[in-house]
Scaffold this motif. Structure first.
Motif, PDB file in Angstrom:
ATOM      1  N   MET A   1      -9.333   6.948   9.066  1.00  0.00           N
ATOM      2  CA  MET A   1      -8.927   6.570   7.722  1.00  0.00           C
ATOM      3  C   MET A   1      -8.983   7.787   6.793  1.00  0.00           C
ATOM      4  O   MET A   1      -9.878   8.606   6.883  1.00  0.00           O
ATOM      5  N   ARG A   2      -8.034   7.882   5.891  1.00  0.00           N
ATOM      6  CA  ARG A   2      -8.036   8.943   4.877  1.00  0.00           C
ATOM      7  C   ARG A   2      -8.181   8.320   3.509  1.00  0.00           C
ATOM      8  O   ARG A   2      -7.520   7.333   3.185  1.00  0.00           O
ATOM      9  N   THR A   3      -9.022   8.913   2.669  1.00  0.00           N
ATOM     10  CA  THR A   3      -9.236   8.386   1.321  1.00  0.00           C
ATOM     11  C   THR A   3      -7.937   8.355   0.534  1.00  0.00           C
ATOM     12  O   THR A   3      -7.645   7.391  -0.176  1.00  0.00           O
ATOM     13  N   ALA A   4      -7.119   9.380   0.654  1.00  0.00           N
ATOM     14  CA  ALA A   4      -5.875   9.455  -0.103  1.00  0.00           C
ATOM     15  C   ALA A   4      -4.953   8.290   0.223  1.00  0.00           C
ATOM     16  O   ALA A   4      -4.220   7.797  -0.631  1.00  0.00           O
ATOM     17  N   GLY A   5      -5.016   7.848   1.469  1.00  0.00           N
ATOM     18  CA  GLY A   5      -4.123   6.785   1.888  1.00  0.00           C
ATOM     19  C   GLY A   5      -4.358   5.478   1.176  1.00  0.00           C
ATOM     20  O   GLY A   5      -3.450   4.651   1.078  1.00  0.00           O
ATOM     21  N   TRP A   6      -5.554   5.276   0.655  1.00  0.00           N
ATOM     22  CA  TRP A   6      -5.860   3.991   0.022  1.00  0.00           C
ATOM     23  C   TRP A   6      -5.131   3.794  -1.295  1.00  0.00           C
ATOM     24  O   TRP A   6      -5.079   2.686  -1.821  1.00  0.00           O
ATOM     25  N   THR A   7      -4.550   4.844  -1.857  1.00  0.00           N
ATOM     26  CA  THR A   7      -3.746   4.640  -3.064  1.00  0.00           C
ATOM     27  C   THR A   7      -2.422   3.954  -2.736  1.00  0.00           C
ATOM     28  O   THR A   7      -1.701   3.535  -3.639  1.00  0.00           O
ATOM     29  N   PHE A   8      -2.096   3.852  -1.444  1.00  0.00           N
ATOM     30  CA  PHE A   8      -0.902   3.111  -1.035  1.00  0.00           C
ATOM     31  C   PHE A   8      -0.990   1.658  -1.495  1.00  0.00           C
ATOM     32  O   PHE A   8       0.004   1.091  -1.973  1.00  0.00           O
ATOM     33  N   LEU A   9      -2.166   1.046  -1.354  1.00  0.00           N
ATOM     34  CA  LEU A   9      -2.312  -0.375  -1.648  1.00  0.00           C
ATOM     35  C   LEU A   9      -2.109  -0.701  -3.130  1.00  0.00           C
ATOM     36  O   LEU A   9      -1.360  -1.625  -3.454  1.00  0.00           O
ATOM     37  N   PRO A  10      -2.755   0.029  -4.084  1.00  0.00           N
ATOM     38  CA  PRO A  10      -2.440  -0.258  -5.493  1.00  0.00           C
ATOM     39  C   PRO A  10      -0.994   0.052  -5.838  1.00  0.00           C
ATOM     40  O   PRO A  10      -0.385  -0.640  -6.667  1.00  0.00           O
ATOM     41  N   GLY A  11      -0.402   1.076  -5.207  1.00  0.00           N
ATOM     42  CA  GLY A  11       1.015   1.352  -5.434  1.00  0.00           C
ATOM     43  C   GLY A  11       1.883   0.213  -4.950  1.00  0.00           C
ATOM     44  O   GLY A  11       2.845  -0.187  -5.617  1.00  0.00           O
ATOM     45  N   PHE A  12       1.533  -0.328  -3.801  1.00  0.00           N
ATOM     46  CA  PHE A  12       2.263  -1.466  -3.231  1.00  0.00           C
ATOM     47  C   PHE A  12       2.160  -2.679  -4.147  1.00  0.00           C
ATOM     48  O   PHE A  12       3.157  -3.361  -4.416  1.00  0.00           O
ATOM     49  N   ALA A  13       0.956  -2.947  -4.652  1.00  0.00           N
ATOM     50  CA  ALA A  13       0.747  -4.081  -5.556  1.00  0.00           C
ATOM     51  C   ALA A  13       1.554  -3.912  -6.844  1.00  0.00           C
ATOM     52  O   ALA A  13       2.151  -4.871  -7.347  1.00  0.00           O
ATOM     53  N   PHE A  14       1.572  -2.690  -7.384  1.00  0.00           N
ATOM     54  CA  PHE A  14       2.316  -2.430  -8.615  1.00  0.00           C
ATOM     55  C   PHE A  14       3.818  -2.592  -8.377  1.00  0.00           C
ATOM     56  O   PHE A  14       4.545  -3.101  -9.235  1.00  0.00           O
ATOM     57  N   GLY A  15       4.289  -2.176  -7.199  1.00  0.00           N
ATOM     58  CA  GLY A  15       5.697  -2.358  -6.865  1.00  0.00           C
ATOM     59  C   GLY A  15       6.073  -3.824  -6.787  1.00  0.00           C
ATOM     60  O   GLY A  15       7.157  -4.226  -7.227  1.00  0.00           O
ATOM     61  N   ILE A  16       5.175  -4.647  -6.234  1.00  0.00           N
ATOM     62  CA  ILE A  16       5.407  -6.095  -6.185  1.00  0.00           C
ATOM     63  C   ILE A  16       5.526  -6.659  -7.595  1.00  0.00           C
ATOM     64  O   ILE A  16       6.425  -7.458  -7.896  1.00  0.00           O
ATOM     65  N   LEU A  17       4.635  -6.251  -8.481  1.00  0.00           N
ATOM     66  CA  LEU A  17       4.665  -6.738  -9.858  1.00  0.00           C
ATOM     67  C   LEU A  17       5.974  -6.352 -10.552  1.00  0.00           C
ATOM     68  O   LEU A  17       6.610  -7.187 -11.207  1.00  0.00           O
ATOM     69  N   LEU A  18       6.396  -5.103 -10.396  1.00  0.00           N
ATOM     70  CA  LEU A  18       7.621  -4.655 -11.054  1.00  0.00           C
ATOM     71  C   LEU A  18       8.840  -5.412 -10.506  1.00  0.00           C
ATOM     72  O   LEU A  18       9.697  -5.868 -11.275  1.00  0.00           O
ATOM     73  N   GLY A  19       8.919  -5.544  -9.198  1.00  0.00           N
ATOM     74  CA  GLY A  19      10.065  -6.213  -8.601  1.00  0.00           C
ATOM     75  C   GLY A  19      10.154  -7.675  -8.981  1.00  0.00           C
ATOM     76  O   GLY A  19      11.221  -8.170  -9.367  1.00  0.00           O
ATOM     77  N   MET A  20       9.030  -8.381  -8.885  1.00  0.00           N
ATOM     78  CA  MET A  20       9.029  -9.805  -9.205  1.00  0.00           C
ATOM     79  C   MET A  20       9.213 -10.023 -10.704  1.00  0.00           C
ATOM     80  O   MET A  20       9.849 -10.993 -11.127  1.00  0.00           O
ATOM     81  N   GLY A  21       8.655  -9.136 -11.509  1.00  0.00           N
ATOM     82  CA  GLY A  21       8.855  -9.245 -12.952  1.00  0.00           C
ATOM     83  C   GLY A  21      10.306  -9.073 -13.332  1.00  0.00           C
ATOM     84  O   GLY A  21      10.826  -9.787 -14.202  1.00  0.00           O
ATOM     85  N   ALA A  22      11.012  -8.143 -12.662  1.00  0.00           N
ATOM     86  CA  ALA A  22      12.430  -7.923 -12.951  1.00  0.00           C
ATOM     87  C   ALA A  22      13.259  -9.154 -12.593  1.00  0.00           C
ATOM     88  O   ALA A  22      14.144  -9.562 -13.353  1.00  0.00           O
ATOM     89  N   VAL A  23      12.967  -9.765 -11.446  1.00  0.00           N
ATOM     90  CA  VAL A  23      13.703 -10.968 -11.043  1.00  0.00           C
ATOM     91  C   VAL A  23      13.435 -12.110 -12.021  1.00  0.00           C
ATOM     92  O   VAL A  23      14.355 -12.805 -12.461  1.00  0.00           O
ATOM     93  N   GLY A  24      12.163 -12.300 -12.385  1.00  0.00           N
ATOM     94  CA  GLY A  24      11.816 -13.364 -13.326  1.00  0.00           C
ATOM     95  C   GLY A  24      12.463 -13.167 -14.677  1.00  0.00           C
ATOM     96  O   GLY A  24      12.987 -14.117 -15.281  1.00  0.00           O
TER      97      GLY A  24
END
Length: 213
Positions: free
Chosen positions: A152-175
Motif C-alpha cells: 500500500m502507498r499513502t499517496a494512493g489513498w487520495t484516490f478514494l476522496p477524489g472518487f467520492a468527489f467525482g461521484i458528487l459532481l456527476g450526480m449533482g450535475a444530473v440532478g
C-alpha cells in the motif's frame, strides 16, 4: 505531477465516469423530480445520494484491500441484479406514492403545508448506499494507485476522496439538469414528466436484472 495529486485527479475522473452511468442517472433523475425543483434542494439530494454511495463503495473496497479479499464476477453479477431491483423499487415508489416520498405521508384534499423532505432525504441516502454494491468490484479493479509492488502507498489513498468527489459532481450535475428543466414547466406537465421518468427508470432496472441473469 505529485503522487498525491495524481491519485486524487485519477480518482476524480473515475468517480465522474461512475456517476454518469445509466443506473445512477436514472436514480438521480427519479429522486430529482420528487424534489421541489430548487437548486439547493437538488444539490442536497445529490449530496446525500453520493455520500451514501461513496461511503459504501469506499468502506467495502478498503476492507477488501486491507484483508486481501477479491470479489468474483459472480458477486458483481448478483450485485448488479440487486442494484436493478433497488432502481425498480425506487421508480415504483416514485410513480405510485410521490407525495409519501416527498413528505412522509399522502396529501389529503385541501391539505397544504410547506414542503419538507425528511423521508425523501432518507430515501436518497439509502438508495445511494444500496446501489453502491454493484460498483465495488469495478472500483477494486480501478485502484492501481493503491497497489505498487503488492504494497500500500499513502499517496494512493487520495484516490478514494477524489472518487467520492467525482461521484458528487456527476450526480449533482444530473440532478440539477432535471431540476432546472422541471422548474421551467407548469405543475401538470412536470407531474407527467415525473411519471415518465419513473416508468423509464423501472424499465431500465428490469432490463438490468434480465440482462444479468
Amino acid at each position: 505531477m505529485p503522487p498525491l495529486l495524481f491519485a486524487f485527479v485519477y480518482g476524480l475522473g473515475q468517480g465522474l465516469l461512475h456517476a454518469v452511468g445509466p443506473d445512477h442517472c436514472a436514480a438521480m433523475a427519479t429522486l430529482g423530480t420528487l424534489g421541489p425543483g430548487r437548486r439547493r434542494a437538488t444539490l442536497l439530494v445529490a449530496l446525500r445520494f453520493a455520500v451514501g454511495h461513496a461511503a459504501v463503495l469506499g468502506s467495502v473496497a478498503t476492507f477488501c484491500l486491507l484483508a486481501g479479499v477479491g470479489l468474483s464476477e459472480t458477486f458483481e453479477r448478483w450485485a448488479e441484479i440487486f442494484g436493478g431491483a433497488v432502481l425498480v423499487a425506487l421508480a415504483v415508489a416514485a410513480f405510485l406514492f410521490p407525495n409519501v416520498l416527498r413528505h412522509g405521508h399522502p396529501h389529503l384534499p385541501g391539505h397544504t403545508h410547506e414542503p419538507h423532505s425528511h423521508i425523501h432525504d432518507q430515501v436518497s441516502t439509502t438508495a445511494g448506499a444500496l446501489m453502491a454494491f454493484s460498483g465495488v468490484r469495478g472500483l477494486l479493479l480501478a485502484l492501481p494507485p493503491l497497489l505498487v509492488g503488492g504494497s500500500m502507498r499513502t499517496a494512493g489513498w487520495t484516490f478514494l476522496p477524489g472518487f467520492a468527489f467525482g461521484i458528487l459532481l456527476g450526480m449533482g450535475a444530473v440532478g440539477l439538469l432535471f431540476a432546472e428543466g422541471l422548474a421551467r414547466l407548469d405543475s401538470l406537465l412536470a407531474e407527467r414528466i415525473q411519471r415518465v421518468v419513473a416508468v423509464s427508470s423501472a424499465a431500465l432496472g428490469v432490463f438490468w436484472i434480465v440482462d444479468r441473469f
